[in-house]
Design an enzyme around this catalytic site. Structure first.
Site, PDB file in Angstrom:
ATOM      1  N   ASP A  57       1.007  -1.348   0.059  1.00  0.00           N
ATOM      2  CA  ASP A  57       0.073  -0.170   0.189  1.00  0.00           C
ATOM      3  C   ASP A  57       0.849   1.175   0.093  1.00  0.00           C
ATOM      4  O   ASP A  57       1.790   1.145   0.525  1.00  0.00           O
ATOM      5  CB  ASP A  57      -0.920  -0.079   1.302  1.00  0.00           C
ATOM      6  CG  ASP A  57      -1.833   0.864   1.137  1.00  0.00           C
ATOM      7  OD1 ASP A  57      -2.957   1.096   0.596  1.00  0.00           O
ATOM      8  OD2 ASP A  57      -1.852   2.177   1.698  1.00  0.00           O
ATOM      9  N   ILE A  58       0.572   1.957  -1.060  1.00  0.00           N
ATOM     10  CA  ILE A  58       1.294   3.567  -0.864  1.00  0.00           C
ATOM     11  C   ILE A  58       1.072   4.338   0.055  1.00  0.00           C
ATOM     12  O   ILE A  58      -0.130   4.481   0.402  1.00  0.00           O
ATOM     13  CB  ILE A  58       0.957   4.259  -2.301  1.00  0.00           C
ATOM     14  CG1 ILE A  58       1.376   3.108  -3.635  1.00  0.00           C
ATOM     15  CG2 ILE A  58       1.978   5.523  -2.302  1.00  0.00           C
ATOM     16  CD1 ILE A  58       1.277   4.056  -5.000  1.00  0.00           C
ATOM     17  N   GLU A 104      -4.576   2.316  -4.479  1.00  0.00           N
ATOM     18  CA  GLU A 104      -3.221   2.305  -4.503  1.00  0.00           C
ATOM     19  C   GLU A 104      -2.785   1.319  -3.830  1.00  0.00           C
ATOM     20  O   GLU A 104      -1.528   1.216  -3.294  1.00  0.00           O
ATOM     21  CB  GLU A 104      -2.753   3.714  -3.610  1.00  0.00           C
ATOM     22  CG  GLU A 104      -3.170   3.472  -2.391  1.00  0.00           C
ATOM     23  CD  GLU A 104      -4.489   3.862  -1.590  1.00  0.00           C
ATOM     24  OE1 GLU A 104      -4.862   4.457  -0.499  1.00  0.00           O
ATOM     25  OE2 GLU A 104      -5.482   3.954  -2.595  1.00  0.00           O
TER      26      GLU A 104
END
Length: 296
Positions: free
Chosen positions: A174-175, A217
């Site tokens: 996950d960004i 994301e």
């Protein structure tokens, strides 16, 4: 910052042919990959084709990121060109900003936050149908596997691991603070970060693995024949790879890190959702622990 509206695209009749372009059946088309009706095909032919928000454009894109007269496609007897019309957000071919550049079959054309693939050649219909099939298993923005392909691949690998008692691991990435990236640098910058991160990671993925966009994301990496310790080491390599990479969009450097959760197959697991839940719980711990971390 106001986010762009989801584009609604319409096609209008081509402008008259400029002198010298001759008359032949069109062997070029644009296929919409991201930012509207996915898979929509726009047949081109000899002449000039404008793309923009203006209702008199040949291809109308109702998106805030697209200028009224954004770009022109010039189709000639032997080659095609793309010409930016002093647009606000620029025109990109294969992620490179261009003012005027040749278009070759397979090139990705980015207009605002809308992405097309340019196809050309004698077998245009065959190429189009191949592209439609590819789109059923790939994400239009990043070009990597989509969630549908991921679900099918993980289910197959989990069944194989159960049947042959083989190890299997799953990484969920996950960004970190992705919303802040969008709010600070703009929606187009966020799209760039997603594509660029996918590009640098997919180069490290082995042939028997699958790297996919899981949603938003979040990304997933399925690692057959990889135990927990090996998966943790792999995740740490990826975390460092992203943290050290220079993400630069429109001359602005964007700091990007990822949190990674590692889940490993246990004999008691019967469904892919159980392995996903394990990796997701680990991802939550990584984010709760301060982000830019790997957790198991």
């Amino acid at each position: 910052m106001k986010l762009p509206k989801t584009p609604d695209t319409t096609t209008k009749v081509s402008l008259p042919l400029p002198p010298g372009l001759g008359e032949r059946t069109g062997r070029e088309c644009l296929v919409l990959l991201h930012g509207g009706t996915i898979g929509r095909k726009y047949d081109l032919g000899p002449g000039h084709w404008t793309i923009g928000r203006d209702p008199y454009a040949n291809i109308v894109l109702d998106a805030d990121s697209v200028s009224r007269a954004h770009v022109r496609i010039e189709v000639g007897p032997e080659e095609s060109w793309v010409v930016d019309l002093d647009s606000t957000n620029g025109t990109f071919v294969n992620d490179l900003s261009v003012d005027r550049a040749p278009l070759r079959s397979g090139d990705l054309l980015k207009v605002g936050d809308v992405i097309f693939k340019f196809l050309a050649g004698d077998n245009i219909e065959s190429a189009y149908h191949e592209e439609i099939y590819r789109m059923t298993i790939h994400d239009g923005l990043t070009g990597i596997a989509n969630k549908r392909h991921f679900d099918e691949f993980l289910e197959r690998e989990l069944a194989r691991s159960r049947r042959h008692q083989r190890v299997l691991s799953l990484l969920l990435l996950d960004i970190d603070h992705f919303k802040k990236i969008n709010d600070t640098f703009g929606h187009l910058s966020g799209d760039y970060v997603l594509r660029e991160m996918a590009h640098i990671i997919v180069e490290r993925v082995r042939r028997d693995e699958l790297f996919a966009r899981y949603g938003g994301e979040e990304f997933a990496l399925v690692c057959p024949e990889t135990d927990r310790d090996g998966a943790v080491q792999y995740a740490e390599i990826i975390r460092q790879l992203v943290a050290r990479h220079r993400f630069v969009f429109d001359g602005t450097s964007i700091p990007v890190t990822v949190s990674i959760g590692v889940g490993s197959f246990l004999p008691a697991m019967e469904r892919p959702s159980e392995l996903i839940s394990a990796a997701d719980a680990a991802l939550y711990r990584a984010k709760r622990g301060g982000r830019n971390k790997v957790a198991v």
